[in-house]
Structures are given as C-alpha cells and as structure tokens.
Design an enzyme around this catalytic site. Structure first.
Site, short mmCIF file in Angstrom:
data_model
loop_
_atom_site.label_atom_id
_atom_site.label_comp_id
_atom_site.label_asym_id
_atom_site.label_seq_id
_atom_site.Cartn_x
_atom_site.Cartn_y
_atom_site.Cartn_z
N ALA A 66 0.88 -1.17 0.00
CA ALA A 66 0.00 0.00 0.00
C ALA A 66 0.91 1.22 0.00
O ALA A 66 2.09 1.12 0.35
CB ALA A 66 -0.86 -0.02 1.26
N GLY A 105 0.49 -4.95 0.50
CA GLY A 105 -0.67 -4.88 -0.38
C GLY A 105 -0.40 -5.48 -1.75
O GLY A 105 -1.31 -5.99 -2.41
N GLU A 108 -0.82 -9.05 -1.37
CA GLU A 108 -2.25 -9.33 -1.19
C GLU A 108 -2.99 -9.31 -2.53
O GLU A 108 -3.91 -10.10 -2.75
CB GLU A 108 -2.84 -8.32 -0.20
CG GLU A 108 -2.31 -8.57 1.21
CD GLU A 108 -2.72 -7.51 2.21
OE1 GLU A 108 -2.38 -6.33 1.98
OE2 GLU A 108 -3.39 -7.85 3.20
N GLU A 128 4.22 -5.85 6.81
CA GLU A 128 3.48 -4.82 7.55
C GLU A 128 3.90 -4.75 9.01
O GLU A 128 3.90 -3.69 9.63
CB GLU A 128 1.97 -5.07 7.46
CG GLU A 128 1.34 -4.77 6.11
CD GLU A 128 1.40 -5.92 5.11
OE1 GLU A 128 2.19 -6.86 5.35
OE2 GLU A 128 0.67 -5.88 4.12
#
Ligand code: 3HC
Length: 705
Positions: A66, A105, A108, A128
């Site tokens: 992210a 992310g 993911e 993370e």
C-alpha cells in the site's frame, strides 16, 4: 513519489488483457493505482475479446505495498481490500506476473489473483509488521489457505520475504517463469482460460466456474496446540510490540471464521494498529532510514572505487569489521602488530565465519570462500594495494597517529583512510596522514559484523568524494550509515554519556540499579542500562574517567559510585560482580551495592527518595533529548531522525518507540524542557537547556518537522 498521470495502462496480447502498473519508484498501491486497476479489470470483464487478464508492473518491482504516504488520509474508493475482493470474484482468470518484491498490499493483490507466476529472483512477503501493522487487505486470511497456518504465522509475524523457489515449494505461487515473465504469465492465463471454458461448456449454468479462488480454499489442518505455543513465543519475543502477535492471531482466525468474517476481523485489527503510537513510530523509522543516506552536499558526488580493504588491528572490533567486509564480497587484508597477534586475529576471524556456517546462516563453502578472501599478517606493508584502510587499533591518539603517518607512505595517495575511533578526534588523527582530506571516521558498533549502525564522521577536511565513498562502503556492507560531526563521542556516545550520568544521579537520588533497569526494560529495551554496563565492563569507562579527571568541569555533579565498584575490582560480568553479582550466569541484586549507593548519597548530602518508573524514563529521555538538541544545534547531526536511528540501531532502543527525539515530540517539548530545567536546578553545570530545545519548545515546533 512520482505521481505519473496514468499509472495504469492496458495492453492486449491475443485474447489476454495486460493490466500494467507503472508508478515509480516501487509501484505502491496508491489511490490512482487502485482505481486504475479496478477500471481496467471491469472493462476487461465486459470485453468479449478478452479471455483472461494478467496484472504486471513496469520498473524494478511488482507492487511493493500500500502507499505508506497515503496512510492517515481517508482511503478513497476502491480500497485495497475491495480491489482484492473484486479481483478474486472476477469471472475471467486473473494472473499476477511478479518480479522484484511483491510486498504487503502487493502480495495481497497477488494472493487474490487466480494464479501467480514469478521471476526466479522475485520475493514475496507481508512486511506490515515492521511498520507496526498487519496485512489489511486479506493477507492474513488468504495466505494460510495457500501455505498453511504455521508457515503463514511465521511470515506475518516476522515480515520475512520468501524467495520464488520456496514460494513455489510451499504453494504460494504456481510457477517460476522459465522464459520472459510476461510471455509465461500470458501462456499461463491462456491455459486457465482454456480450462475454465472447457469446464463451463459441459457445466450447469448455475455452477461457479472452476477458477481457483484463494478465499474459497479450505485452511489445511494444523496442530493447534503447537501454534498456540508459537504465538506465545512470538508475543514474548516482541517485548511490547503489538503487531507480531496481532498478525499471528489474525492468521489463526482464518481457521475458525469464514472468509468474510475473517476479513472483517483483520480489517478491524489493521485499523486499530494504523491509529496506534507504535505504527506511527515505526513509519517514522521507515522514512528516517531512507532519509539518513541523503547528504545534500554529496548530491552528484561519485564515490571512489573500493575493492580491496585493509583492516589494521584484529581484536574484537577489527575481526568483526573484517568479517563484515568479507561477507560483502571485498578482498580483505588484515594486519596486526606481531605474528602472535596476527595468529590470534586469524583464528578470531575464522571462528566468526565458522559460527555463521554452524548456525546455518551461510554454507560451509561460503565460510571457506570468505576466509580465502581474507589475508591476515603482521606487516602493514601488505596494505599497499588497498583502496581503503580502516584502523581498529587501540584507542590512543599517538598509536593512531603513528599508524596513519606510516600508512601514508604505503598506500596509494588516493586510498581512503578511515578511523574507527570511539572518542578521539578524527581531525587530530587525520592530521598525521599525508593528505588529511582522505581521512574519514567509520565508527562501527560492536560486534561489527552484527550491529547495523555505522557513524560516518566527517572531519573538517574530509573531501566530499571520500565521504561519498564511506557511504557507498557502508551501503555495500548492508549497514545503516548516519552522518556525524566531529565532537566528543560523536552522536551516539555523546548522548549515551548524558544518559549514563543521569542514571547514576538517580542512584544517589533514590533509585536502585535494578529499578532503573526494570523501568527501561518495561519501556522495551532488551536490557536495562546497568545490566548493559556490566556486560560491556565497567573498567573501560573508569579508565576514560581517570584520563579525563584533570580536565573535568568541577562544577558538574559527579557521582563516585561506579569508581568505587571498580576500586573493589567489580568490573561487571567478566569479574563476577559489578552493579549486580553473577553466579552460574545468573544476575542477582547485591545488597552490598545498595550500601555503597546509600553511603555515597549521604556523603553527597542527598536525601534519597523513591523514584517511580515514569520519572526514571522521563529523566532519561529528557537528558538524551537535551544533548540531542545540542548536537542538532551545533550541526553535528543532520536531522533529529538520524539521532533516533543511532539509538535504535546502536543501543537497542525499541524501534516501535521511534527513538528519543520521536518520543520527545510525543511527550511534548514543553514537558521535556521543564524536566531539563529541573535537572539544571538539581544537577547544576552541564544541564543547561539546549538553546534549540528552548527555542522549539517555546515556538511549538517539533523535531519531526
Ligand atoms: N509506499 C510509499 N513509498 C514507498 C513504499 C511504500 N509502500 N515502499 C517504498 N517506498 C519509497 C521509499 O520511501 C523510497 O522513497 P524515497 O526515494 O523518496 O526515499 C523509495 O520508495 C525507494 O525505497 P527504498 O529506498 O527502500 O528502495 P529499495 O530498493 O532499497 O527497497 C523495497 C525497495 C524493498 C520495496 C522497500 O522500499 C520496502 O521494503 N518498502 C516497504 C514495503 C512495505 O512495507 N510494504 C507494506 C506496506 S503496508 C501495506 O501494504 C498495508 C496493506 O496490507 C493494507
């Protein structure tokens, strides 16, 4: 970050739609990237000429997470979890073509695809935890469905990256590309599309297409008791950091909840952590690390080439430096003063390589190759071919000056000379060299092959390309380099000295060593200061105090307790006693030390009182921040966040506390200033508030910006 106007474009390869993300530097899943991918996906689904979709990235990496810079802003649709759900639900096969690092992310997104193919050099991970977070877009729910709960717990709790070969083995990816990644991904997507079409041709219309949706897979069975024990260990080892345990428990929840409930549970935990102090601190550290190597004056300055490095001295420090250099692939030449010392140094270095091999960290062949790249002798003439020589000899000015003078006649005039001194003035050491501008400080922390921090010390004369060379070498050594100015103790030891003094004052004022240690261990330090002093040995600091006694400011408060321990032969762990006593490797509080402390307080006329853990921490932080502010004011550190990095990487400060300067911002600089003013009133000379601290506290500014 570059905000390219069109970070997502679409191309066709036959009937396969390529969704291409191009968002330098690391293709972070910013709002523009997320909405671009979503639009492209929806368009591809309704386009009859498209049978399958490949998501791939331009540049150096697949999506690396992210966009951390967007944290704290309203997320903006589509959110990453929504995008992942939509990818997973797509009616046409979606394949991730992974190169570089698919992280957070990015990983993911890949997990939500129906197939994953990676370059042989690619790595995948959910880091993370290192930002005080957990995966927030399904990572904790989809990963265990592919690789099982135990392996997923390990990845989520440590943030470790998995190489493509292991990822294939464990089922995290479906294939490693053998040819061009995009072509292989397209072929794979075509195959999935073919399978899907064949399945749907004979199928009942109501039947779901047999796309392998990760979220639909069952979580493989696992040993619940073993995982519970492992999570306990993870939480204990985290010493107060929340994210490793929270992440591990979310993975476990995947086994007991359906996907929707598991995702909601994960999202809630993610949101809580995102708002936490711990994540704010760790994100500060992330950006601080990237800022540390930026030295404005060095922009565009090329480093000198370095292939062969000399190390003068093969004691603990020299041996550690030699090992780190060989690990980084340098040719290493080590010289000691005598043949016996060289022999001892060689076995010290060999022992360190051997230990790395025995621990499984490197292979026996690698250990042998590193030793083969290291020549150990007792004649400094051997340094002639070196591009850089690092001295790690006895910390005595005359010894170091003699060495630098001698080296000047041996190495090429453009060879860089570095001193590893902790306390001496590199300017004075450099003055002995034929060209002082090639002298720089490279202050490693012990053990040098383990500790990540290196203070790079610019003397008044260090040439810019010499400084750039020091940074380049540190980078190749995989160290975190922080620029420091020439002052007593540089950044770390100078601040540590204030820290140490304040700890010793607190003893006279009423605290006991184990109380101070307990307060700091509860704060997250792996070991309290007095246990560390005992581990390092009290004699070195004692020798330094005696050396400086003649020039000590007599108006400054001086606590004699440490001197008294040394006079009794209590040098710490190595002598079986110091601030504590040691029996069979166990540390015990010693009533004898309490007696010495009480007697000294009485002698100094100090009325002892009980000092609570909060006060202990506030006094320590305020003492450090005041000295840090002085260092900043004098231009001895480039930025406050560099000071934070020094304590995190050189002194065991917990990264999730963000470092002393970050803590000061959180506590309020007004509070810190009040504490320093109390110190000045109580402890006298040396504890005047730093002008920069006063100015910042009064103007409401923060060290963070
Ligand atoms: N968001 C925003 N910027 C990022 C970023 C990210 N996720 N990752 C890296 N950057 C920036 C860096 O700040 C740096 O910017 P700068 O040049 O202005 O200083 C630039 O990209 C290059 O980064 P590095 O200097 O670190 O480059 P390296 O090549 O050494 O390393 C990397 C590349 C391995 C991708 C490393 O940057 C990294 O580990 N990044 C963080 C990855 C990460 O933590 N991802 C998870 C994010 S949280 C998340 O995804 C939540 C989700 O679950 C919902």
């Amino acid at each position: 970050m570059d905000s390219s106007p069109h970070p997502v474009t679409v191309r066709k390869r036959g009937a396969v739609c390529l969704i291409v993300i191009d968002h330098p530097p690391v293709n972070a899943a910013s709002h523009a990237v997320r909405s671009g991918v979503m639009q492209a996906l929806l368009a591809a689904e309704t386009d009859d000429t498209v049978s399958a979709i490949v998501i791939r990235c331009e540049g150096r990496t697949f999506v690396a997470g992210a966009d951390i810079r967007e944290f704290g802003q309203p997320p903006g649709d589509p959110t990453l979890p929504a995008l992942c759900l939509r990818i997973e639900a797509a009616s046409k096969p979606v394949v991730a073509a992974i190169h570089g690092t698919a992280l957070g992310g990015g990983c993911e997104i890949a997990l939500a695809c129906h197939g994953r193919i990676a370059d042989a050099s690619a790595r995948l991970g959910l880091p993370e935890v290192k930002l005080g977070l957990i995966p927030g877009a399904g990572g904790t729910q989809r990963l265990p469905r592919l690789i099982g709960v135990p392996a997923a717990v390990g990845m989520v709790a440590t943030g470790r990256m998995m190489a493509a070969a292991e990822a294939l083995d464990r089922g995290l990816i479906d294939a490693v590309a053998t040819g061009d990644l995009t072509s292989d991904a397209v072929s794979f997507a075509e195959k999935l599309a073919g399978d899907t079409a064949r399945a749907s041709e004979g199928a009942d219309a109501a039947m779901a297409l047999p796309l392998r949706r990760t979220g639909d897979l069952p979580v493989p069975p696992f040993d619940a008791a073993a995982i519970a024990t492992e999570i306990d260990v993870i939480e204990r080892k985290a010493r107060g950091q929340l994210s490793p345990g929270v992440g591990a428990r979310c993975v476990l929840a995947a086994a007991t909840m359906d996907l929707a409930a598991g995702l909601a549970h994960e999202r809630g935990a993610f949101a809580n952590l995102l708002a936490s102090e711990q994540s704010a601190a760790l994100r500060h550290v992330f950006f601080a690390e990237r800022a540390a190597s930026r030295v404005v004056a060095l922009e565009g300055v090329a480093a000198r080439p370095v292939n062969c490095v000399g190390v003068a001295g093969a004691g603990t420090m020299g041996a550690g430096i030699a090992v780190a250099l060989a690990e980084a692939g340098y040719q290493v030449i080590v010289a000691e003063r005598t043949q016996d010392a060289a022999e001892a140094g060689r076995s010290r270095i060999e022992g360190l390589h051997q230990r790395a091999a025995e621990s499984g960290r490197i292979s026996q062949q690698a250990a042998a190759a590193r030793m083969a790249a290291t020549i150990v002798g007792h004649d400094i003439a051997a340094f002639a071919p070196c591009d850089l020589v690092i001295e790690a000899v006895f910390d005595d000015l005359a010894v170091k000056q003699d060495l630098f003078a001698a080296l000047s006649g041996i190495v090429r005039p453009d060879a860089v000379l570095a001193t590893n001194t902790s306390y001496l003035d590199p300017n004075q050491i450099g003055a002995a060299a034929s060209q002082p501008e090639r002298v720089v400080g490279l202050h490693f922390f012990s053990p040098a092959h383990v500790m990540r921090l290196v203070e790079i010390v610019a003397t008044g004369q260090t040439a810019p390309d010499v400084l750039a060379t020091a940074f380049a070498v540190a980078r190749r050594l995989n160290k975190l380099a922080v620029l420091a100015g020439c002052c007593d103790g540089f950044i770390g030891n100078r601040i540590f000295s204030s820290y140490r003094k304040q700890c010793e004052y607190m003893l006279e004022d009423g605290a006991l060593p184990h109380e101070i240690d307990a307060a700091m261990e509860a704060f997250g330090l792996p070991m309290g200061p007095f246990a560390v002093f005992d581990l390092a040995g009290l004699d070195i600091a004692w020798a330094r105090r005696k050396r400086l006694a003649a020039t000590r400011n007599l108006a400054e408060r001086y606590v004699r307790i440490a001197d008294q321990l040394c006079e009794l032969g209590r040098f710490g762990q190595k002598s079986g006693a110091g601030w504590y006593v040691y029996e069979n490797g166990k540390r015990r509080v010693d009533a004898g030390v309490t007696t010495i402390i009480e007697a000294e307080a009485q002698r100094s006329g100090v009325q002892r009182r009980s000092i609570g853990a909060d006060e202990i921490r506030t006094r320590i932080i305020a003492a450090m921040v005041n000295e840090g502010a002085r260092i900043l004011g004098e231009g001895m550190a480039q930025r406050a966040s560099d000071i934070d990095l020094v304590f995190i990487n050189g002194y065991g400060w917990p990264a999730w506390r963000g470092g002393p300067m970050f803590q000061a911002d959180r506590m309020g600089l007004g509070t810190i200033l009040e504490e320093v003013e109390r110190m000045q009133a109580r402890d006298g000379a040396g504890w005047e508030p730093a002008p920069l601290l006063v100015e910042m506290a009064r103007s409401g500014r923060l060290f963070g910006g």
